[in-house]
Design an enzyme around this catalytic site. Sequence first.
Site, PDB file in Angstrom:
ATOM      1  CG  ASP A  49      -3.547  -2.859  -1.824  1.00  7.54           C
ATOM      2  OD1 ASP A  49      -3.842  -2.875  -0.611  1.00  7.54           O
ATOM      3  OD2 ASP A  49      -4.529  -2.809  -2.663  1.00  7.54           O
ATOM      4  CG  HIS A  69     -10.124  -2.573   3.210  1.00  5.21           C
ATOM      5  ND1 HIS A  69     -10.106  -1.439   2.478  1.00  5.21           N
ATOM      6  CD2 HIS A  69      -9.708  -3.636   2.080  1.00  5.21           C
ATOM      7  CE1 HIS A  69      -9.937  -1.641   1.310  1.00  5.21           C
ATOM      8  NE2 HIS A  69      -9.701  -2.715   1.237  1.00  5.21           N
ATOM      9  N   GLY A  70     -10.452  -4.896   6.952  1.00  2.00           N
ATOM     10  CA  GLY A  70     -10.408  -4.959   8.364  1.00  2.00           C
ATOM     11  C   GLY A  70     -10.909  -6.359   9.153  1.00  2.00           C
ATOM     12  CG  ASP A 130      -2.795  -5.740   5.173  1.00  3.85           C
ATOM     13  OD1 ASP A 130      -3.271  -4.491   5.391  1.00  3.85           O
ATOM     14  OD2 ASP A 130      -2.106  -6.236   5.785  1.00  3.85           O
ATOM     15  CB  THR A 131      -6.986  -8.377   8.131  1.00  4.58           C
ATOM     16  OG1 THR A 131      -7.359  -6.826   7.911  1.00  4.58           O
ATOM     17  CG2 THR A 131      -7.320  -8.365   9.791  1.00  4.58           C
ATOM     18  CB  SER A 150      -0.990  -0.009   1.180  1.00  2.00           C
ATOM     19  OG  SER A 150       0.048   0.154   2.435  1.00  2.00           O
ATOM     20  N   GLY A 193     -10.785  -6.868   0.887  1.00  2.00           N
ATOM     21  CA  GLY A 193     -11.419  -7.227   2.031  1.00  2.00           C
ATOM     22  C   GLY A 193     -11.436  -8.640   2.257  1.00  2.00           C
ATOM     23  CG  ASN A 223      -6.563  -7.025  -2.593  1.00  2.00           C
ATOM     24  OD1 ASN A 223      -6.286  -7.762  -3.572  1.00  2.00           O
ATOM     25  ND2 ASN A 223      -6.501  -5.841  -2.508  1.00  2.00           N
ATOM     26  CG  ASP A 275      -9.544   2.872  -4.553  1.00  2.00           C
ATOM     27  OD1 ASP A 275      -9.531   2.635  -3.357  1.00  2.00           O
ATOM     28  OD2 ASP A 275     -10.515   3.362  -5.305  1.00  2.00           O
TER      29      ASP A 275
HETATM   30  O1  LIG Z   1      -8.435  -5.538   0.422  1.00  2.00           O
HETATM   31  C1  LIG Z   1      -7.359  -5.348   1.211  1.00  2.00           C
HETATM   32  C2  LIG Z   1      -7.202  -6.303   2.445  1.00  2.00           C
HETATM   33  O2  LIG Z   1      -8.497  -6.833   3.192  1.00  2.00           O
HETATM   34  P1  LIG Z   1      -8.411  -7.331   4.516  1.00  2.00           P
HETATM   35  O3  LIG Z   1      -8.444  -6.334   5.587  1.00  2.00           O
HETATM   36  O4  LIG Z   1      -9.544  -8.153   4.449  1.00  2.00           O
HETATM   37  O5  LIG Z   1      -7.211  -8.182   4.668  1.00  2.00           O
HETATM   38  N1  LIG Z   1      -6.516  -4.632   0.942  1.00  2.00           N
HETATM   39  O6  LIG Z   1      -6.283  -3.879  -0.119  1.00  2.00           O
HETATM   40  C3  LIG Z   1      -5.256  -4.347   1.802  1.00  2.00           C
HETATM   41  C4  LIG Z   1      -5.069  -2.970   2.448  1.00  2.00           C
HETATM   42  C5  LIG Z   1      -6.403  -2.600   3.207  1.00  2.00           C
HETATM   43  C6  LIG Z   1      -6.025  -1.961   4.702  1.00  2.00           C
HETATM   44  O7  LIG Z   1      -5.333  -2.812   5.365  1.00  2.00           O
HETATM   45 NA    NA Z   2      -5.547  -3.507  -4.879  1.00  2.00          NA
HETATM   46 ZN   LIG Z   3      -8.586  -3.097  -0.270  1.00  2.00          ZN
END
Ligand SMILES: O=C(COP(=O)(O)O)N(O)CCCCO
Ligand code: NA
Ligand SMILES: [Zn+2]
Length: 305
Positions: free
Chosen positions: A80, A178-179, A253-254, A49, A209, A251, A102
């Site tokens: 991202d 997200h999150g 991240d969490t 990101s 997400g 995607n 985005d």
């Molecule tokens: O779509 C996602 C990640 O989604 P998730 O939060 O479900 O892992 N991202 O694009 C990662 C960055 C978002 C802020 O953390």
């Molecule tokens: Na992305």
């Molecule tokens: Zn995202």
Amino acid sequence: MLVTGNDILIPARAGHYGVGSFNTNNMEITQAIIHTAERLRSPVMVQMSEGAIKYGGQDLANIVIDLARRATVPVALHLDHGSSYESALKAIKMGFTSVMIDASHHGFEDNVKETKRVVEAAHAMGISVESELGRLGGIEEHIVVDEKDAFLTDPEEAVQFIEQTGTDYLAIAIGTSHGAFKGKGRPYIDHARIEKIASLTSIPLVAHGSSGVPQEIVERFRKAGGEIGDAAGIADEDLQRATGFGIAKVNVDTDLRLASTVGIREALTANPKEFDPRKIFGPAREVMSQVIEHKMRVLGSVGKA
Ligand SMILES: O=C(COP(=O)(O)O)N(O)CCCCO
Ligand code: NA
Ligand SMILES: [Zn+2]
């Protein structure tokens, strides 16, 4: 080998499987992602990101690029949630092989305009582009989109958007956010909408997400001293249905944030006398690898490289 997003996602859409696009912020996360992909013979995308670029810069990008180049499976480095044309071009200059613009918080016309600009420049340099139509719930890094403004993607608009922008893959709003708190219990995923959009389009579709927020990890997080409310993520079977229709990039991240923190907290609580960083960050890498493996098996990308 280091490849573009298209090299990975076009086969994924055609093969009806998903490829994880995992966020990284340091060496251990990057190693967990790419080494697990190699072990499972899975293609994979590593994404940074704008916050990760601020945190790790070219140093971190170079770690990803070097591991990707030496990897025995296809790996793309993806920007991202790029928030501007300038951000996307800067990432390409840094060596990224896939970029997201985005502009989904703009109206349709402005989103088309901004996306088209990035597509033209990126394509001139052989880089593939992700864009977004519709708005996720939850917290988008630079935007708080509260539930009532969360608009799911309109299938007809998606067709127009793809035609007018030339985007290589499209992030669609289908109920994820997200999150770690994606909804009470099992978040609602609009499968009919995914199926409709996939039936009208042929480019890879992207689900943001998509962390599963596994309860086992959440329990370990609490047990090792972490504090978290009633966390919930997308169910494995919802993700499998979505990739069956046409979601190709997923995607995450969490799940890596939770997994790495579990590894670190467990190492510190188990050994209060420990202060060797390898004994603290090593376990984080191990827990992340387990979570990444599970995701790749759910998405069906194992053995596809
Ligand atoms: O779509 C996602 C990640 O989604 P998730 O939060 O479900 O892992 N991202 O694009 C990662 C960055 C978002 C802020 O953390
Ligand atoms: Na992305
Ligand atoms: Zn995202």
